[in-house]
Design an enzyme around this catalytic site. Structure first.
Site, PDB file in Angstrom:
ATOM      1  N   LEU A  22     -11.505   8.061   9.031  1.00  8.98           N
ATOM      2  CA  LEU A  22     -11.247   7.407  10.310  1.00  8.98           C
ATOM      3  C   LEU A  22      -9.776   7.538  10.662  1.00  8.98           C
ATOM      4  CD1 LEU A  22     -13.161   4.045   9.675  1.00  8.98           C
ATOM      5  CD2 LEU A  22     -13.999   5.972  11.028  1.00  8.98           C
ATOM      6  N   ASP A  23      -9.471   7.415  11.961  1.00  7.15           N
ATOM      7  CA  ASP A  23      -8.068   7.268  12.346  1.00  7.15           C
ATOM      8  C   ASP A  23      -7.501   6.083  11.578  1.00  7.15           C
ATOM      9  OD1 ASP A  23      -8.418   9.263  14.173  1.00  7.15           O
ATOM     10  OD2 ASP A  23      -8.541   7.960  15.916  1.00  7.15           O
ATOM     11  N   CYS A  24      -6.225   6.131  11.215  1.00  7.16           N
ATOM     12  CA  CYS A  24      -5.650   5.035  10.429  1.00  7.16           C
ATOM     13  C   CYS A  24      -5.661   3.718  11.203  1.00  7.16           C
ATOM     14  CB  CYS A  24      -4.241   5.375   9.971  1.00  7.16           C
ATOM     15  SG  CYS A  24      -3.061   5.709  11.278  1.00  7.16           S
ATOM     16  N   GLU A  25      -5.799   3.758  12.546  1.00  5.98           N
ATOM     17  CA  GLU A  25      -5.843   2.527  13.339  1.00  5.98           C
ATOM     18  C   GLU A  25      -7.262   1.997  13.510  1.00  5.98           C
ATOM     19  OE1 GLU A  25      -3.367   2.485  16.942  1.00  5.98           O
ATOM     20  OE2 GLU A  25      -2.584   4.418  16.321  1.00  5.98           O
ATOM     21  N   THR A  26      -8.273   2.793  13.139  1.00  2.00           N
ATOM     22  CA  THR A  26      -9.679   2.405  13.316  1.00  2.00           C
ATOM     23  C   THR A  26     -10.203   1.742  12.053  1.00  2.00           C
ATOM     24  OG1 THR A  26      -9.998   4.317  14.783  1.00  2.00           O
ATOM     25  CG2 THR A  26     -11.976   3.257  13.916  1.00  2.00           C
TER      26      THR A  26
END
Length: 217
Positions: A51-55
């Site tokens: 996942l994106d690190c922000e997700t």
């Protein structure tokens, strides 16, 4: 496995997918290495779905090379072997507010932007990108959409929602009001995008297996 899963749930926080050279434990991969008490070796743990690190939400790692190969092949097969469902919170969504729709499909081709790491809608050279959406809930805090990406382009959901509406709440790159992402201070200021459910065939039995992660916003 259940023990590790429960321990991992208790230790959820903002993590990179893979370790940086100086801080292996500050990643989902590094945390699993410690929880499973195994050596950090190329043949011990494989990243299948990141996942994106922000997700937030469900990620997939494989313990063997055979399992990783099987799962990666399932991800590449265009026959719905893998099903992904995300939740996103937005402040505005014209298809609902102006057209009274409760579901729809977004088909906007994407390509890398010159403003890296951003991606952009590109009708000339972009790759096909398709997202299905449904209304999950609507209230004073915003509109929650259920999303099913049929393709897996980088930042696909974030770009699609920014193009159709105002973007996902807390997005640091796209939308009406991008914010600076600070992993050390996630109180209220974080990307409201969550990988809620993931289904895929089990490497040993080929039966469909489903994993669910409850959203915390």
């Amino acid at each position: 496995a259940k023990n590790v899963y429960n321990r991992a749930l208790k230790r959820q926080r903002s993590l990179l997918n893979l370790p940086e050279a100086t801080a292996g434990e500050e990643s989902a991969y590094g945390q699993l290495i410690m929880l499973l008490d195994i050596e950090q070796d190329d043949d011990n743990l494989f990243v299948v779905h990141r996942l994106d690190c922000e997700t937030s939400g469900v990620m997939v790692f494989a313990r063997t090379c055979r399992a990783a190969s099987f799962l990666c092949k399932a991800w590449r097969t265009p026959n719905n072997q893998v099903s992904k469902k995300y939740l996103a919170c937005v402040k505005r969504w014209p298809p609902i507010e102006e057209e009274s729709k409760t579901e729809g499909i977004i088909e906007l081709p994407l390509s890398p932007s010159h403003e890296r790491p951003k991606w952009k809608v590109d009708h000339l050279n972009g790759k096909k990108s398709t997202t299905l959406w449904w209304l999950r809930s609507k209230g004073p805090e915003g509109i929650v959409l259920e999303l099913a990406p049929l393709t897996g382009r980088t930042h696909q959901l974030r770009v699609h929602l920014a193009k159709i509406g105002g973007g996902i709440e807390g997005d640091s790159l796209y939308g009406d009001n991008p914010i600076k992402w600070d992993p050390s201070n996630l109180t209220g200021h974080f990307l409201h995008l969550h990988a809620e459910k993931l289904s895929f065939p089990h490497p040993d039995t080929n039966e469909m297996t489903e994993f669910f992660s409850r959203v915390n916003w």
